[in-house]
Enzyme design. Sequence first.
Site, short mmCIF file in Angstrom:
data_model
loop_
_atom_site.label_atom_id
_atom_site.label_comp_id
_atom_site.label_asym_id
_atom_site.label_seq_id
_atom_site.Cartn_x
_atom_site.Cartn_y
_atom_site.Cartn_z
CG ASP A 192 -2.07 0.97 1.10
OD1 ASP A 192 -3.22 0.50 1.00
OD2 ASP A 192 -1.82 2.19 1.10
CG HIS A 204 -8.59 -2.94 -2.34
ND1 HIS A 204 -9.51 -2.26 -3.13
CD2 HIS A 204 -8.42 -2.19 -1.21
CE1 HIS A 204 -9.89 -1.17 -2.50
NE2 HIS A 204 -9.25 -1.09 -1.33
P1 AMP Z 1 -9.73 1.62 0.20
O1 AMP Z 1 -9.80 2.95 0.89
O2 AMP Z 1 -10.17 0.47 1.02
O3 AMP Z 1 -10.40 1.67 -1.17
O4 AMP Z 1 -8.19 1.35 -0.03
C1 AMP Z 1 -7.48 1.86 -1.09
C2 AMP Z 1 -6.03 1.76 -0.72
O5 AMP Z 1 -5.27 1.87 -1.89
C3 AMP Z 1 -5.54 2.85 0.23
O6 AMP Z 1 -5.00 2.24 1.40
C4 AMP Z 1 -4.47 3.58 -0.57
O7 AMP Z 1 -3.39 3.98 0.22
C5 AMP Z 1 -4.07 2.54 -1.59
N1 AMP Z 1 -3.57 3.03 -2.85
C6 AMP Z 1 -4.13 3.97 -3.66
N2 AMP Z 1 -3.40 4.14 -4.76
C7 AMP Z 1 -2.35 3.28 -4.66
C8 AMP Z 1 -1.24 2.98 -5.49
N3 AMP Z 1 -1.04 3.59 -6.67
N4 AMP Z 1 -0.35 2.05 -5.07
C9 AMP Z 1 -0.53 1.42 -3.88
N5 AMP Z 1 -1.57 1.65 -3.06
C10 AMP Z 1 -2.45 2.58 -3.44
#
Ligand code: AMP
Length: 113
Positions: free
Chosen positions: A29, A99
């Site tokens: 993440d 995810h």
């Molecule tokens: P959610 O809020 O459950 O939809 O989680 C989305 C997660 O994706 C968050 O913890 C973000 O930090 C993570 N995230 C968003 N963009 C990226 C990226 N490009 N690479 C890795 N993690 C990401």
Amino acid sequence: MDCIFCKIANKEIPAKIVYEDAQAVAFEDLNPQAPMHVLVIPKKHIPTILEVTGEDNALVGHLFQIAGRIATDNGIAQRGFRMVINCNSEAGQSVYHIHLHVIGGRAMHWPPG
Ligand code: AMP
């Protein structure tokens, strides 16, 4: 399709990938909430868990297996870790491609915030 996690799965944007196979990818993440914070995603685009169907049963089980393996490989399986799936806005879902958050390496609290 303008989905950031599809782009990660297709290697169109970079990510620290820790596991990959034909159906799934796991990567760190970008904004970790604990010493270990890995996201496990299917390569298939499914916006939320509400769109998971019976056809996806094996796929979802596979994602769980990957999560357990990642926790084991990181040495936190026995201490304990958390798997989180956020669904829709009040839960804080920000990326609409399902995810599993696999979070560990520190004590967790309950109820979650
Ligand atoms: P959610 O809020 O459950 O939809 O989680 C989305 C997660 O994706 C968050 O913890 C973000 O930090 C993570 N995230 C968003 N963009 C990226 C990226 N490009 N690479 C890795 N993690 C990401």
